[in-house]
Write a protein that holds these residues in place. Structure first.
Motif, PDB file in Angstrom:
ATOM      1  N   VAL B 144      -0.352  -4.369   4.356  1.00  0.00           N
ATOM      2  CA  VAL B 144      -1.769  -4.687   4.181  1.00  0.00           C
ATOM      3  C   VAL B 144      -2.638  -3.679   4.928  1.00  0.00           C
ATOM      4  N   PHE B 145      -2.250  -3.383   6.158  1.00  0.00           N
ATOM      5  CA  PHE B 145      -3.085  -2.464   6.936  1.00  0.00           C
ATOM      6  C   PHE B 145      -2.976  -1.016   6.477  1.00  0.00           C
ATOM      7  N   SER B 146      -1.799  -0.625   6.034  1.00  0.00           N
ATOM      8  CA  SER B 146      -1.685   0.758   5.549  1.00  0.00           C
ATOM      9  C   SER B 146      -2.464   0.922   4.252  1.00  0.00           C
ATOM     10  N   MET B 147      -2.492  -0.141   3.443  1.00  0.00           N
ATOM     11  CA  MET B 147      -3.310  -0.153   2.228  1.00  0.00           C
ATOM     12  C   MET B 147      -4.773   0.050   2.582  1.00  0.00           C
ATOM     13  N   PHE B 148      -5.193  -0.711   3.578  1.00  0.00           N
ATOM     14  CA  PHE B 148      -6.573  -0.671   4.040  1.00  0.00           C
ATOM     15  C   PHE B 148      -6.934   0.762   4.440  1.00  0.00           C
ATOM     16  N   ALA B 149      -6.053   1.380   5.240  1.00  0.00           N
ATOM     17  CA  ALA B 149      -6.306   2.758   5.674  1.00  0.00           C
ATOM     18  C   ALA B 149      -6.342   3.698   4.479  1.00  0.00           C
ATOM     19  N   THR B 150      -5.408   3.509   3.544  1.00  0.00           N
ATOM     20  CA  THR B 150      -5.367   4.372   2.361  1.00  0.00           C
ATOM     21  C   THR B 150      -6.657   4.262   1.565  1.00  0.00           C
ATOM     22  N   LEU B 151      -7.120   3.030   1.362  1.00  0.00           N
ATOM     23  CA  LEU B 151      -8.336   2.841   0.573  1.00  0.00           C
ATOM     24  C   LEU B 151      -9.530   3.525   1.231  1.00  0.00           C
ATOM     25  N   ILE B 152      -9.604   3.452   2.554  1.00  0.00           N
ATOM     26  CA  ILE B 152     -10.691   4.138   3.248  1.00  0.00           C
ATOM     27  C   ILE B 152     -10.608   5.645   2.992  1.00  0.00           C
ATOM     28  N   VAL B 153      -9.392   6.191   3.112  1.00  0.00           N
ATOM     29  CA  VAL B 153      -9.228   7.628   2.883  1.00  0.00           C
ATOM     30  C   VAL B 153      -9.604   7.998   1.449  1.00  0.00           C
ATOM     31  N   VAL B 154      -9.188   7.161   0.490  1.00  0.00           N
ATOM     32  CA  VAL B 154      -9.517   7.452  -0.914  1.00  0.00           C
ATOM     33  C   VAL B 154     -11.023   7.444  -1.125  1.00  0.00           C
ATOM     34  N   LYS B 155     -11.681   6.438  -0.569  1.00  0.00           N
ATOM     35  CA  LYS B 155     -13.140   6.350  -0.691  1.00  0.00           C
ATOM     36  C   LYS B 155     -13.808   7.607  -0.106  1.00  0.00           C
ATOM     37  N   VAL B 251      -7.841  10.170 -14.600  1.00  0.00           N
ATOM     38  CA  VAL B 251      -7.713  10.599 -13.207  1.00  0.00           C
ATOM     39  C   VAL B 251      -7.894   9.464 -12.199  1.00  0.00           C
ATOM     40  N   GLU B 252      -8.966   8.681 -12.359  1.00  0.00           N
ATOM     41  CA  GLU B 252      -9.237   7.634 -11.356  1.00  0.00           C
ATOM     42  C   GLU B 252      -8.091   6.628 -11.290  1.00  0.00           C
ATOM     43  N   LYS B 253      -7.653   6.181 -12.468  1.00  0.00           N
ATOM     44  CA  LYS B 253      -6.551   5.222 -12.517  1.00  0.00           C
ATOM     45  C   LYS B 253      -5.306   5.790 -11.863  1.00  0.00           C
ATOM     46  N   LEU B 254      -4.972   7.025 -12.252  1.00  0.00           N
ATOM     47  CA  LEU B 254      -3.760   7.662 -11.735  1.00  0.00           C
ATOM     48  C   LEU B 254      -3.814   7.760 -10.220  1.00  0.00           C
ATOM     49  N   ARG B 255      -4.962   8.217  -9.708  1.00  0.00           N
ATOM     50  CA  ARG B 255      -5.075   8.430  -8.270  1.00  0.00           C
ATOM     51  C   ARG B 255      -4.959   7.112  -7.519  1.00  0.00           C
ATOM     52  N   LEU B 256      -5.632   6.086  -8.013  1.00  0.00           N
ATOM     53  CA  LEU B 256      -5.591   4.793  -7.331  1.00  0.00           C
ATOM     54  C   LEU B 256      -4.167   4.239  -7.328  1.00  0.00           C
ATOM     55  N   ARG B 257      -3.523   4.253  -8.491  1.00  0.00           N
ATOM     56  CA  ARG B 257      -2.161   3.717  -8.585  1.00  0.00           C
ATOM     57  C   ARG B 257      -1.194   4.508  -7.712  1.00  0.00           C
ATOM     58  N   SER B 258      -1.332   5.839  -7.759  1.00  0.00           N
ATOM     59  CA  SER B 258      -0.415   6.675  -6.978  1.00  0.00           C
ATOM     60  C   SER B 258      -0.557   6.381  -5.498  1.00  0.00           C
ATOM     61  N   LEU B 259      -1.817   6.296  -5.038  1.00  0.00           N
ATOM     62  CA  LEU B 259      -2.006   6.088  -3.607  1.00  0.00           C
ATOM     63  C   LEU B 259      -1.612   4.672  -3.178  1.00  0.00           C
ATOM     64  N   LEU B 260      -1.764   3.707  -4.094  1.00  0.00           N
ATOM     65  CA  LEU B 260      -1.292   2.359  -3.787  1.00  0.00           C
ATOM     66  C   LEU B 260       0.226   2.376  -3.607  1.00  0.00           C
ATOM     67  N   LEU B 261       0.905   3.050  -4.530  1.00  0.00           N
ATOM     68  CA  LEU B 261       2.367   3.139  -4.418  1.00  0.00           C
ATOM     69  C   LEU B 261       2.768   3.883  -3.149  1.00  0.00           C
TER      70      LEU B 261
END
Lengths: 250, 351
Positions: B144-155, B251-261
């Protein structure tokens, strides 16, 4: 008519960049989009193949609405050459092979390799095929980008200032090549270009853009001293030399 | 077809790199099985296959060394593939779970689970009995927390005015924020909880069970398949987002899915083996120099090289001053930090 742009509208934040832009082009036609910086030319190109999602309006290719198409189907119909592209460490062959992306299912086939091979030959880039693209000159790199777009086997080719980095010889060579291939393969070309005299030499049709709208569209006859003054705020004289219109700023 | 034939030959040469790497990995696996403070060697293993039972040697080989080796291989693969995909998706050569604060966030999540949610150790009289009661809760919190950090970086990466350097800097900021939060948690925790948490954070391949290895393998494998299927999309991304879109990539879908994985893979690895730095960065950078930035080859080769590096580090960690086993994170950072500096200097050179 192969491409029809109908009431295309796009805003960036609250600023309108495209305001109800409509036009259509025929098969094999070369169209130059002209106008000052910020008139919405690049945005227009990007809205046509859904790189940017327009706020309103539609684009039709052979009567089919692009809004209802997946990005990959759009890519099989329309190719795009950007003004600038990242130069990564990739060979020329790989870079052009990337143009087959919309057709690749699991991996490249021999047919893909053959198509790329033919295009490289056509553009006399064959001997460069294993060179890295970050080692190429500006003109060679531009050719590679065009080769990639052609590998997509598009019906419409969008080019954003393809000649801005090129010397005179390469400018003419690249534009002539595009024009020939457009006529030969029936590809329609829309090109954003700044050099008016190059545009006159290259295009069959012209679209003059001003303040997010189309000022006028049509054949060579719309390029008049008044039109240039209205669009660019520059006084010019237009001379006929060897039956070609030449624009001279005064 | 001249250029095409030459090109095919060129591609085939790159395939050999994959084969060589696999060979190195297997050699290392056998060497590592043979090494250790106990004298158990492959000869015992041969004996095992011949039906001669040597209980203690079997125990050491199958229960201690092999799980450790497998954990190194899977975790190394997981972390390096994460780095490889992050670098591509964020268009940043310095991106990795470690440099962007994702690992630290996962560590923080694990600490929350161990300390606040009491998934940590039970008090015990024996010294080594630092047990994670509920490894799944720890993993989920880490995720959960690594997701949170990833989402911040993506944003942040999406903001136009954010340069590549700014992304790494914000990753560093995020990393230290989570480290500070972790320290705060530990400061107010019970002794045994801190012991469990610190022990967990060290990065230790020895504590992983076969069941946990299986979970890591499944998640890493699924992600690997997803990444490998999309290798052409990633190649298109290397050119630019606009070019990728014009080539039909969402692109947006790919990037979001890739970074989630990526964060799923990282979180799983980090939550089972702790924070192991720099693997995600080194492996893909070394391979980029050898096979270029073509993701068709970069994905498999950096994955295998990640396994090789982590296995090598761990083998060194448990043999250098045997019988003491050093935390493997210490070794990877010792190997990685100088390389990281070298890359930074080299990168400056180019500009």
């Amino acid at each position: 008519m192969i491409l029809k742009v109908d009431n295309l509208t796009f805003s960036y934040r609250s600023k309108k960049v495209l305001d109800k832009v409509s036009f259509s082009i025929d098969k094999g036609e070369c169209v130059a989009v002209l106008g000052v910086n910020g008139a919405g030319k690049s945005t227009l190109l990007k809205c046509i193949n859904k790189i940017l999602k327009p706020d309103g309006g539609c684009v039709f290719i052979e009567g089919k609405n692009l809004n209802k198409m997946l990005q990959i189907e759009v890519a099989r119909n329309i190719a795009y050459v950007p003004q600038r592209a990242n130069v990564s460490r990739m060979t020329v062959f790989d870079a052009v092979l990337l143009g087959r992306k919309p057709y690749i299912n699991l991996d490249v086939t021999d047919k893909d390799i053959e198509i790329v091979n033919d295009i490289l030959k056509h553009l006399s880039l064959e001997s460069y095929s294993l060179k890295y693209i970050d080692e190429l000159s500006g003109g060679e790199f531009q050719k590679v980008l065009i080769a990639r777009a052609l590998a997509q086997q598009p019906k419409v080719l969008l080019l954003d200032e393809p000649t801005s980095n090129l010397d005179l010889k390469n400018q003419i060579e690249v534009l002539d090549f595009i024009k020939n291939i457009a006529k030969e393969k029936g590809i329609s070309v829309i090109v954003v270009i700044h050099d008016l005299n190059l545009a006159l030499r290259f295009a069959d049709k012209f679209i003059l853009m001003k303040d997010s709208k189309i000022y006028s569209a049509g054949g060579e006859e719309i390029i008049t001293e008044k039109a240039i003054r209205d669009v660019y705020s520059v006084d010019v004289e237009i001379e006929n030399i060897r039956n070609k219109k030449i624009i001279i700023p005064i | 077809m001249q250029a095409g034939i030459i090109y095919k030959r060129y591609v085939n040469r790159k395939k050999y790199v994959v084969i060589v790497l696999v060979a190195i990995l297997f050699t290392l696996l056998f060497i590592s099985l043979n090494l250790g403070s106990s004298k158990a060697t492959l000869i015992n293993l041969m004996a095992f296959f011949k039906g001669i039972k040597d209980e203690s040697a079997n125990l050491i080989l199958w229960r201690i060394r092999l799980p450790r080796i497998l954990a190194a291989i899977v975790a190394g693969a997981a972390l390096s593939i994460s780095g490889c995909i992050m670098q591509n998706n964020l268009k940043n050569p310095l991106a990795s779970p470690f440099t962007l604060g994702v690992s630290n966030a996962a560590a923080f999540g694990a600490n929350v689970a161990i300390i606040l949610l009491d998934a940590g150790s039970t008090q015990s009289s024996t010294k080594d009995a630092v047990i994670i009661n509920n490894p799944y809760l720890v993993s989920i919190c880490a995720f959960v927390f690594s997701m949170f950090a990833t989402l911040i970086v993506v944003k942040l990466a999406k903001l136009k005015f954010f340069s590549k350097e700014a992304i790494v800097l914000s990753g560093v900021a995020l990393g230290s924020l989570f480290t500070a939060a972790t320290t705060l948690l530990q400061y107010f925790a019970q002794d045994y909880q801190v012991a469990a948490a610190v022990f967990w954070t060290f990065g230790d391949l020895g504590r992983v069970s076969y069941k946990e290895i299986l979970i890591m393998v499944v998640i890493t494998l699924i992600s690997y398949v997803y990444f490998y299927i999309h290798r052409w999309d990633y190649n298109a991304l290397e050119a630019s987002d606009d070019v990728a879109k014009s080539l039909g990539v969402e692109v947006e879908k790919l990037r979001l899915r890739s970074l989630l994985l990526v964060s799923l893979v990282t979180a799983t690895a980090v939550s089972f083996v702790g924070v192991i730095g720099f693997i995600g960065l080194i492996a893909s950078h070394i391979m980029r120099r050898i096979v270029g930035s073509d993701l068709r080859f970069l994905i498999p080769t950096s994955t295998i090289l990640g396994s090789v590096i982590l296995l090598l580090s761990d083998t060194l960690a448990r043999t250098i001053i045997s019988p003491i086993v050093l935390p493997v994170g210490v070794l990877t950072s010792f190997l990685g930090a100088p390389l990281f500096l070298y890359l930074l200097i080299k990168g400056e050179d180019k500009r």
